[in-house]
Design a protein around this motif. Structure first.
Motif, PDB file in Angstrom:
ATOM      1  N   ILE A   1       0.941  -1.338   0.053  1.00 35.99           N
ATOM      2  CA  ILE A   1      -0.103   0.052   0.001  1.00 35.99           C
ATOM      3  C   ILE A   1       0.903   1.493  -0.163  1.00 35.99           C
ATOM      4  O   ILE A   1       2.137   1.369   0.799  1.00 35.99           O
ATOM      5  N   PRO A   2       0.771   2.262  -1.001  1.00 38.27           N
ATOM      6  CA  PRO A   2       1.633   3.479  -0.771  1.00 38.27           C
ATOM      7  C   PRO A   2       1.405   4.119   0.315  1.00 38.27           C
ATOM      8  O   PRO A   2       0.339   4.058   1.084  1.00 38.27           O
ATOM      9  N   ARG A   3       2.664   4.895   0.599  1.00 39.82           N
ATOM     10  CA  ARG A   3       2.666   5.773   1.771  1.00 39.82           C
ATOM     11  C   ARG A   3       1.276   6.498   2.128  1.00 39.82           C
ATOM     12  O   ARG A   3       0.971   7.341   1.164  1.00 39.82           O
ATOM     13  N   GLN A   4       0.687   6.411   3.124  1.00 44.59           N
ATOM     14  CA  GLN A   4      -0.473   7.159   3.306  1.00 44.59           C
ATOM     15  C   GLN A   4      -0.162   8.031   4.361  1.00 44.59           C
ATOM     16  O   GLN A   4       0.541   8.028   5.586  1.00 44.59           O
ATOM     17  N   TRP A   5      -0.676   9.420   4.097  1.00 48.39           N
ATOM     18  CA  TRP A   5      -0.505  10.419   5.210  1.00 48.39           C
ATOM     19  C   TRP A   5      -1.969  10.828   5.644  1.00 48.39           C
ATOM     20  O   TRP A   5      -3.030  10.632   5.222  1.00 48.39           O
ATOM     21  N   LYS A   6      -1.841  11.165   6.923  1.00 47.78           N
ATOM     22  CA  LYS A   6      -3.097  11.538   7.580  1.00 47.78           C
ATOM     23  C   LYS A   6      -2.798  12.663   8.696  1.00 47.78           C
ATOM     24  O   LYS A   6      -1.694  12.750   8.911  1.00 47.78           O
ATOM     25  N   VAL A   7      -3.757  13.307   9.059  1.00 48.02           N
ATOM     26  CA  VAL A   7      -3.830  14.363   9.903  1.00 48.02           C
ATOM     27  C   VAL A   7      -4.739  13.875  11.477  1.00 48.02           C
ATOM     28  O   VAL A   7      -5.951  13.422  11.323  1.00 48.02           O
ATOM     29  N   ILE A   8      -3.928  14.090  12.342  1.00 51.27           N
ATOM     30  CA  ILE A   8      -4.442  13.548  13.663  1.00 51.27           C
ATOM     31  C   ILE A   8      -4.974  14.739  14.273  1.00 51.27           C
ATOM     32  O   ILE A   8      -4.291  15.666  14.623  1.00 51.27           O
ATOM     33  N   GLN A   9      -6.147  14.740  14.698  1.00 52.73           N
ATOM     34  CA  GLN A   9      -6.963  16.067  15.466  1.00 52.73           C
ATOM     35  C   GLN A   9      -7.083  15.745  16.827  1.00 52.73           C
ATOM     36  O   GLN A   9      -7.899  14.783  17.091  1.00 52.73           O
ATOM     37  N   THR A  10      -6.165  16.454  17.717  1.00 42.87           N
ATOM     38  CA  THR A  10      -6.273  16.369  19.158  1.00 42.87           C
ATOM     39  C   THR A  10      -7.350  17.204  19.703  1.00 42.87           C
ATOM     40  O   THR A  10      -6.875  18.305  19.584  1.00 42.87           O
ATOM     41  N   VAL A  11      -8.442  16.751  20.149  1.00 45.97           N
ATOM     42  CA  VAL A  11      -9.418  17.711  20.771  1.00 45.97           C
ATOM     43  C   VAL A  11      -9.497  17.741  22.218  1.00 45.97           C
ATOM     44  O   VAL A  11      -9.474  16.972  23.024  1.00 45.97           O
ATOM     45  N   ARG A  12      -9.404  19.049  22.673  1.00 39.52           N
ATOM     46  CA  ARG A  12      -9.355  19.367  24.028  1.00 39.52           C
ATOM     47  C   ARG A  12     -10.475  20.182  24.536  1.00 39.52           C
ATOM     48  O   ARG A  12     -10.571  21.471  24.079  1.00 39.52           O
TER      49      ARG A  12
END
Length: 536
Positions: A146-157
């Motif tokens: 699987i080609p490299r996957q990018w993602k954005v992690i949203q940390t909610v406070r």
């Protein structure tokens, strides 16, 4: 008459097709045999190196050449096999050549499996009946990536307000290695490992990320590298203390161009390796690197100012101050590398190299050839000592190596007395005889190794990396590369994946106090991970 001519033409075409198919099969068989021979020769040479060690400098180069040759022969054999299949299909009466391939190992169990079920027929293709009963299934496994996957992690406070006192409460922000925390630990570990472990400069990384739709400029990546270097500095200090606490170190250096005012100067990377595994020790191995603008003697004096023990190194004069009796905290014991000495004789006795040079090749030196044979006899004894304690090594050396060493010294002095000053073999003989006491230390101390190969291997990455990054951008850049190489090479010496270790350390280092940082060192980290795996 026309029918007879047509039949003759068809028969001739058929015979030609059969001949072409047979020729293609023969060519495929030849290519397959050549690939098999190259594969077996490579396997034999690797087994010889495992059993007897590196027999010569030329063998190391030959092994790399054989691997490249095998790649080309394997590709050619596959092309010829496909050509034979096409020719056999046209001939129809000739069976295509089938190449014998080694059995493939099963794919690792830890890889996830995705089942793709081909739809079964709804009715019997023979009689049309709908009464079908499943008997079993055949599974064909195909390895895919699987080609490299990018993602954005949203940390909610979330914020809350108290209805009674109207005080607003909110959980604290999560720890991020870099300011403003836009890069996760896995991304940071990948950037660090590709730059310092895989020798990929930041500009090439930036271009590759841009092609994947992520805009990370060189200055942004450089900012992350500088921050991570500072965060990881305490671990570097722990590894430095561990290395310098050893009884024996392997030391060496190599050149590294450093950019300075529009030009490059010849800087140096120094390494000191602690590796006691050949003597049956359980102490974890580690490598320590330093960078300098030049090769002046004060650099090794400063690196090892608190070290007292054995230094396995070459005959570089910059180390001489470490061996002075007046040195504090005491003189370091010098142990010279027999591989360096043997190399000088081997260059004068390399029969294969002379054969390649042709008529203009210098004559093989019989004295150099005899010296190589006598030194190899000492190496043969050492190979049988791998894994034994220092006391056991000393006992065997006194019984077996000491007589050979005394005979070698007497023979060298006798041959040298008969040689003129201009004789080519006189230089390597003088190199050994002038330093004979430091060469002969290994028969008086079982902790001493015969070679300095541990340091040579530790510097191999910089020697290969110079071809990729060409030069260090500054003296600070060379220092940074030395610090990160210390972390990455130490992880490799302990059979730890450097990128996985860096990612985990960057994610957890904030939760460890200075007293607990030792738990993040590669050898402790690997042991803890193994315990968690067994518990799970």
């Amino acid at each position: 008459m026309i029918i007879a001519e047509r039949a003759a033409r068809l028969e001739a075409e058929s015979n030609a097709a059969i001949a072409k198919a047979e020729a293609a099969n023969a060519q495929a068989d030849l290519s397959s045999s050549e690939a098999l021979i190259a594969h077996l020769e490579l396997a034999i040479e690797k087994l010889r190196r495992e059993l007897y060690g590196s027999r010569s400098e030329r063998k190391a180069r030959l092994l790399e050449q054989m691997e490249l040759q095998l790649e080309d022969l394997e590709a050619a054999a596959t092309e010829d096999e496909l050509a034979a299949e096409q020719a056999a299909a046209r001939a129809q009466t000739i069976q295509s050549f089938q190449r014998k391939r080694p059995s493939r190992k099963p794919f690792p169990d830890h890889l996830p499996r995705e089942r793709v079920v081909i739809a079964a027929p709804q009715s019997c293709p023979c009689c049309g009946s709908l009464r079908l009963s499943k008997l079993g299934e055949d599974v064909t496994e195909t390895l895919e990536v699987i080609p490299r996957q990018w993602k954005v992690i949203q940390t909610v406070r979330e914020r809350f307000s108290c209805r009674n006192c109207e005080i607003i409460t909110q959980p604290p922000a999560p720890f991020h290695v870099t300011p403003r925390g836009f890069a996760g630990p896995n991304l940071l570990a990948m950037i660090l490992f590709e730059k310092f472990g895989q020798h990929q400069p930041l500009n090439r990384q930036s271009e590759r990320y841009r092609r994947e739709g992520i805009d990370l400029g060189v200055s942004t990546l450089a900012d992350q590298v500088g921050t991570c270097t500072m965060v990881l500095q305490p671990l570097h200090a722990l590894i430095e203390a561990h290395v310098l606490a050893a009884e024996r170190l392997h030391g060496d250096d190599t050149t590294v161009p450093i950019l300075a005012k529009g030009k490059t100067v010849t800087g140096h990377i120094w390494t000191y390796v602690r590796d006691d595994r050949p003597f049956g020790s359980c102490a974890p191995p580690a490598a320590l690197y330093y960078a300098s603008r030049d090769r002046r003697h004060e650099h090794p004096l400063g690196h090892l100012q608190g070290f007292a023990g054995i230094l396995q190194a070459d005959a570089y004069g910059g180390y001489n101050g470490l061996y002075e009796p007046s040195r504090s905290p005491g003189p370091i014991t010098s142990a010279l590398c027999w591989s360096h000495a043997r190399c000088q004789f081997f260059e004068l006795a390399d029969i294969a190299a002379n054969a390649r040079r042709g008529k203009n090749a210098p004559a093989i030196s019989p004295i150099a050839l005899e010296a190589v044979k006598r030194i190899d006899a000492l190496f043969d004894i050492e190979r049988g000592l791998n894994g034994l304690s220092a006391d056991e090594c000393l006992r065997v050396r006194r019984q077996q190596s000491a007589p050979l060493l005394a005979a070698l010294e007497a023979w060298l002095r006798d041959e040298r007395s008969r040689l003129s000053r201009s004789a080519s073999v006189a230089k390597p003989i003088d190199y050994m005889l002038k330093r004979w006491g430091r060469f002969a230390h290994f028969v008086d101390d079982g902790r001493i190794c015969l070679t300095n190969n541990a340091a040579e291997r530790a510097l191999r990455g910089f020697a290969l990396g110079r071809k990729s990054w060409l030069f260090a951008g500054s003296e600070r850049g060379a220092d940074r590369a030395a610090a990160m190489a210390t972390l990455i090479m130490t992880a490799k010496l302990n059979d730890v994946d450097p990128q996985a270790w860096l990612a985990d350390v960057l994610a957890r280092i904030n939760d460890h106090s200075s007293a607990d940082l030792a738990a993040l060192l590669p050898w402790h980290w690997a042991a803890a991970r193994e315990r968690r795996t067994m518990a799970a």
